[in-house]
Every structure is written in C-alpha cells, then in structure tokens.
Design an enzyme around this catalytic site. Structure first.
Site, PDB file in Angstrom:
ATOM      1  N   CYS A   1       0.739   7.564   9.616  1.00  0.00           N
ATOM      2  CA  CYS A   1       1.837   8.483   9.326  1.00  0.00           C
ATOM      3  C   CYS A   1       2.138   8.328   7.848  1.00  0.00           C
ATOM      4  CB  CYS A   1       3.070   8.208  10.184  1.00  0.00           C
ATOM      5  SG  CYS A   1       4.278   7.085   9.512  1.00  0.00           S
TER       6      CYS A   1
ATOM      7  N   ASN B   1       0.815  -1.214   0.000  1.00  0.00           N
ATOM      8  CA  ASN B   1       0.000   0.000   0.000  1.00  0.00           C
ATOM      9  C   ASN B   1       0.852   1.269   0.000  1.00  0.00           C
ATOM     10  OD1 ASN B   1      -2.427  -1.546   0.333  1.00  0.00           O
ATOM     11  ND2 ASN B   1      -1.708  -1.926   2.401  1.00  0.00           N
TER      12      ASN B   1
ATOM     13  N   HIS C   1       2.743   2.093   2.266  1.00  0.00           N
ATOM     14  CA  HIS C   1       2.724   2.612   3.626  1.00  0.00           C
ATOM     15  C   HIS C   1       3.769   1.886   4.438  1.00  0.00           C
ATOM     16  CE1 HIS C   1      -1.679   3.050   2.414  1.00  0.00           C
ATOM     17  NE2 HIS C   1      -1.094   4.202   2.225  1.00  0.00           N
TER      18      HIS C   1
END
Lengths: 413, 413
Positions: free
Chosen positions: A328, A291, A293
């Site tokens: 984040c 993703n 991330h």
C-alpha cells in the site's frame, strides 16, 4: 507457492513495504555496495573462532566496557566530517567480513557458522499495561535479530538486502507469509535469547525462522517462521531463483524448523460486512520506516486495534498468521476489517480449573474477575485493504488466536 | 518552582501518567517492596569493584556469551511456576544490592558510584525514514537508562519509584519539566553511550540529566535535563521534601549539568485559534504503559503530528521543552494545538552556504532541493489539552525548535 502479482508502476517496492523485515535480506546474504567502505580498522573476528585482540572485550567487574572503548578509539575517524555520507558509513561501521561475535549487539554466530543468537533485555518502553513485552516488541525484535544476522554475515550493504546474484538479475526479496506463535510474553527486565536462521522453502523460496527463549529458564516463549520469494524489480512479478543466487544462499540453509506446520490453509477473504471495521486509517510521517513505507508493525497494530479494548485487556495473542498480498502506498487510506470466529468461544469450565473451586458470580464481579471470563471468541480473521474506486486492494490477510490472561502482574501504584 | 495542582479524586497518578519516565524513581532511589524477593543467586557485583565470579563475563572471540549462560544456569528456578508472581519476579531478577556492572544491559556505574553509563546500539526499528534514530527513540532511551540507573542502585521495587522515606510520607515523584537538545541524531547501527545522573533542583526538587554520545567519535548527540517534584498521593498537592527523604537521596546528587539553561521563561498558553489543531485524539490500548496511562512518548507524537508532514520531511527537531501541567485520563479525548513562530523563518542565504554557489530555482526544484529550502518557521509552540465542558484542562505545554536537514541518508531501494 502463493502467486503474488503487483501491477507495474506502483510506487514503492513490495518487498520493502510489506513488512519491516523486508528492510533487510532475510537470506543472511545482503548485497555489498562496493562504493561503500569500512573504516580503517573493522572489528571483525576471524572465522576460525580465534581470539582477535582488536575486538575482544572483557566484561569483568567494574573494568567492564573500557576494553570496547579502547578498541573504538583506535579507529581513525575525522571528527569534522560528521555530516558527510562516508563519515556516516564509518559511524554505522557495517562489517565487511563475517563476524562470529558482536559484543555491542550481544550476538554470536553458532551451529557451524550459520545460526545467529542474540541476548536481549526487555526494555521498559517495550512492555504493555501488564508489564510484559507487547506483540509489537516481539515483531520488532524478530526484525532486529534477522537484520543483525545479515550484519554479522559481513555481506550487508545498505540494509535493503539482495545478494550480488540477485542484484545482477534485478531481483529483490518479498515476504509472502509469516506465522508467529507466542506461548508466553517475556517480562520487563527479563533477559531473553533470540535465535534466527534460514532454510529452503520449496524450489524458489526461502524460510526464516526464529526462537525466543528465556535465558534463565530456557523456556521457549515464542516461535516464528516466515516465507520469502524473489520478485523482479521491474516487472513486479515473482521470479524463479537463478542458479547463481542458489549457489550464494544455499550454504546458509539449515533444515531445522521453529514451527511444525500442518498443511497450510489459505485465510478466508473478509468483506466490510464483518463485525468490526476501522476505516480511514492514515499513516503518519512517524509511521514510515527507512524505505518511506508503512512499517509492518503498524499493519499489525491496525489489525489488532480493530478488536475491542475490553477483549484486549483480558486476552493475549497466542498466534498470528499474516499473508501478504500487495503493497500500500504511504498516501493510501487503509481499512481494517475483523471477524470473530463465533465457534471459538471457550466453554465455561476453566473458572473451576483456575481457582480450584467454584465462585459465585457476584464474587467474581466484585473482584473484577468476571470480565476475565466474558464470553469472547478466541479466534479472529483480519483483512487490511485499500478501498479502491472499482475494486478494493488487499494488503494483508491475517488470522489471530488468543488466550485469556491467567496471570496479571499487579499494578502497584 | 511552578505550582502544580491536581483536583482530588482524579483516577490516575500524575507522576505516573505525565511521562513515561515517571514509571520509575528518577532519584536512583526507588523503593524496595519487602514482600518481593530475589532469586537464589543474584548477580550483584561488590561495590569495591572487585571481580565477582558469579557475574563476571568474558566476551572474547567465539567463546563470547557462554560465561553469562553458565552463570544464569546456576540460578535455581522452578520451571513449573512460570505463571506465578514470584516466578515472574525471579525472571525479572531485580537486584537487591547496588551493582557496578550489568553485562546484559551493558551498563556501568561510574564517577564515584553515582553516575550511570550504558552502551546502546541504535536498532533497525528505532529509526525513521532518514535512517536516523527518531525523537521517540531518544525519549525512550532516556527513560530506559534512567530506569536502569535505578535498577543498578539495588533499590528498585516494582518500577514505580519512591524512597522508603517518601512512602512513609505518602509521596510520589512528579515530573514538572523536561528539556531535550539534539545536535545530531544517531544512525541505524551506531553505537552510543548514554550517561545519566541526578542533582538537586531548588530546595525541594530533583534534577535528572542525560548525555548521549557517539562511542566512536565521542561527539555529543543529545543533552537533556528534567525537573521533578514530590506530590502527596492523597491531597494531590506538591510537597516539601521531608528531611528523611533528603537524607536518602542527596548522596546521589552531583552538580554537573548536561544543559546550561538561562533564566527559564514560561511557555505561552495557546488556544484553539492556533494555526494547527488536531482534535479527537484518543489513546488506544496499545498506547498505554504499565500504569495504564498514556505514555509520554505518545504525547510528544501527538504534538509533533500536528505539524504538517511536508515540514517534518525536511527538518529535524533540535530542541523540545515540555512543561507538564496535569494528568489526562486514558478515557479522555485530547486536542493537540500548535502555533508556528512566524518570526523564526530563516533567511535565504543558506543555499549559497550549503552548496558554495547559487542555484537557479528550477534546478533546486528538479533535484527536490526546493522543498528543503521552503520558508517554514523553525520554532513552534504546542499545547495538549482535554476539552472540558466549562474549562479546557491543560496536559502539557511544549516548545520546539527545528533545523533543516543538511544531510540525507540516501534511499537506495
């Protein structure tokens, strides 16, 4: 349930970023993208449990895996199209129907068709300096088995989860809490069984639990539980569970709990006056998951690396609680803060317990035992946050408990 | 053969530190520690290939793994002794005899009893942002299968390798070179077959090769070869292969090569005037493997992280050559240096090739394609070294080749 708000317009999805687990639907109820299709012959097994010759495999003596090979060879597949997306989907071969057995993943659906069990061998690169599986390995295997549970359900779309009802309501899963208890870490080469299943959590949430057991002794090595909520993808706010979604996922719920938790106590928020602070932690390209991330396991690594190595060498984590607050961004710079609980320093009487007699300090020192019995706290509070101009942004709070290593696998080099 | 000298008295063993692979004997001929013993009933399979009821397992329909379960339950095992070393050995259950099949590892010995083949599913946590296995995963799987090859041989002692003859001569294995070629990266969930075998390398060395293939299409994803030498553990100098060792390991050698290499050209040595330099790289506790050494995969990560993320996002590694020079201590601070080969910037004519027609730059930019066709070099030279007071100490030189990603798995979140 903890109220979780994320400002609109944040780049990445909270659910997908918070935890590697969020790469799949924890409900066992992932969405099916109708645009995707299965190759000619799926290896699905009928739910009745009846034998299906296409997928049945004998692993007997040296004949072993050839059955699988033959089955795979029957799948029509254009060799020339390997860079094509549909070909990639064929290579992934995600089942469209519920399967009860997956010989490649060594997984089975048990307990009335809702609980998943997978047999796993602890690999040589999944262990730490003491030859036992690392916490990261444990977390990775929890993710993998949960995802394979969904895989077996026949409902997995592209891996990001959400039921049809959730998709119609623009809802995604977010993990809000995770609690992992490790009594003992499996050893390199050890064969373990991992069970995972889901249940209700309050009115609008879902629980996913796990058990990791020794296949040989049936001893439970690890128990884990996690809590999930639904978030509206647009408003970034938590949502109630719509009835149509409840109808989809509730048949998968069972009551069994892997962890019996008492009243949950919120983890204290630390500030950067804490004893240990690591700043300027920056994710690398290789830390990103599918993703884009930062993966949850990287979070835990950042948390634990803030504790001094000297402690890590002689202690093993026995419990970790994670409370997820917000995402984040992969471009953020993260700060890892850790505060020991000074009241958790153990008493001195366990040297006698271990050896059966008291040892003079110089002897302990000479044999390297002294380090083992240093006066370290065994409970720590953690915080990962992004330093903001006006306000710091919390990513995840954590609480860890540790015990001294009583047994070290010898290093025979 | 490259002459490799390591100063006496360095803390860690070169062989064990240089590469994760060195945690085992690459010969398929690991030592047996006679002090260790196998639990009551080992699951060995007779070399004749005949069926052995103790270990044979049927994976048919929902009956699936219960056969294994039953077999495991027959092994007498004291539950109370789990912290004991012998119990740990029982849990590991390293075979004392050669096995032709391991149902848990999904491994078989083929080709006259010397070549190992393992079926592996690419796991959700082994993939990168583009949903394909990372290079680290490939390297980990090479290590794992090589080790399982030795595991199956029945000769694995404690995982650090060396034949009886080598132990009598105080010799250990050191890896001197590794070459990995990746045509395509397997996708998340894809089932692959990994073959590994060993052969002679010159008069005194050994070669270990690998092939990674799609189980569905039989397309070869990855080919790899590595070269090993023997080092005297005391003098830290390379050694000839004693006759008694040759007699032990040569029956395992086959001529087949996974990689057809032309005349090998030594990799140029860089200095820190190179274009990209990352300094102050420090191993963490969690980077150490069971030998308390920095794992080889960490080395490669350090190497590749020195290349800008912007390049990594749009390119995939197609070849890596590693030349190992010396060990680094886990307390060392490492510098990673990288120099692009400016002559390796590809010509402009592949946009047309890909799309079938020319695209205006603004269109390419708008669709994010422009980054894909940036003018990046596709060959890089690497060096990892420890900065010394008088002289820098080389750890490993590397050379990488890259190609543009032609196909991106869509990110559907």
């Amino acid at each position: 349930m903890h109220r979780l708000r994320v400002p609109q317009g944040t780049r990445s999805l909270l659910s997908l970023q918070l935890i590697g687990l969020a790469s799949f639907s924890p409900s066992g109820m992932a969405s099916i993208s109708r645009a995707l299709h299965c190759p000619a012959k799926c290896c699905s097994v009928k739910e009745s449990g009846g034998s299906n010759k296409k997928s049945s495999v004998a692993v007997n003596g040296s004949g072993s895996l050839h059955g699988l090979k033959a089955a795979a060879a029957e799948v029509a597949y254009p060799l020339s199209a390997v860079t094509d997306k549909n070909a990639a989907i064929a290579r992934q071969n995600i089942p469209r129907e519920k399967q009860l057995v997956d010989p490649f993943r060594q997984g089975v659906i048990i307990d009335g068709g809702v609980r998943y069990r997978q047999t796993v061998v602890i690999r040589s690169y999944e262990i730490g300096p003491d030859k036992t599986a690392t916490l990261e390995t444990i977390l990775n295997l929890l993710q993998e088995t949960a995802l394979n549970h969904v895989w077996m359900s026949g409902l997995l779309g592209d891996g990001f989860g959400a039921t049809h009802g959730m998709m119609r309501n623009d809802l995604i899963w977010v993990v809000t809490r995770m609690h992992v208890l490790v009594d003992e870490y499996p050893i390199w080469g050890e064969v373990v069984e991992i069970d995972t299943w889901v249940g209700a959590s309050g009115k609008n949430g879902m629980r996913r639990d796990w058990l990791i057991r020794s296949r040989l002794t049936e001893r439970v090595f690890c128990r884990a539980t996690s809590t999930w909520a639904m978030m509206n993808q647009e408003t970034r706010r938590l949502s109630k569970m719509p009835e149509e979604v409840r109808d989809e996922i509730s048949p998968w719920f069972i009551e069994t709990r892997a962890v019996q938790e008492e009243a949950l106590k919120k983890i204290d928020k630390l500030d950067d006056n804490a004893k240990y602070v690591n700043s300027d932690l920056k994710p690398k390209w290789s830390d990103l998951d599918m993703n884009h991330h930062v993966n949850n396991v990287k979070y835990v690594r950042w948390m634990l690396e803030t504790i001094p190595d000297q402690f890590m060498e002689n202690h093993q984590l026995s419990s970790i609680i994670l409370e997820y607050r917000r995402e984040c961004d992969s471009s953020d710079t993260v700060q890892s803060i850790c505060e020991p609980d000074e009241e958790s320093i153990p008493r001195d009487n366990n040297i006698r317990f271990l050896t059966g007699f008291s040892l003079a300090p110089e002897f302990l020192d000479g044999s390297g035992l002294l380090g083992t019995f240093d006066k370290w706290p065994t409970r720590y509070t953690h915080l990962l946050q992004v330093k903001g101009e006006k306000k710091d942004k919390e990513i995840v709070r954590g609480k860890t408990s540790w015990k001294k290593k009583m047994f070290k696998f010898s290093n025979c080099d």
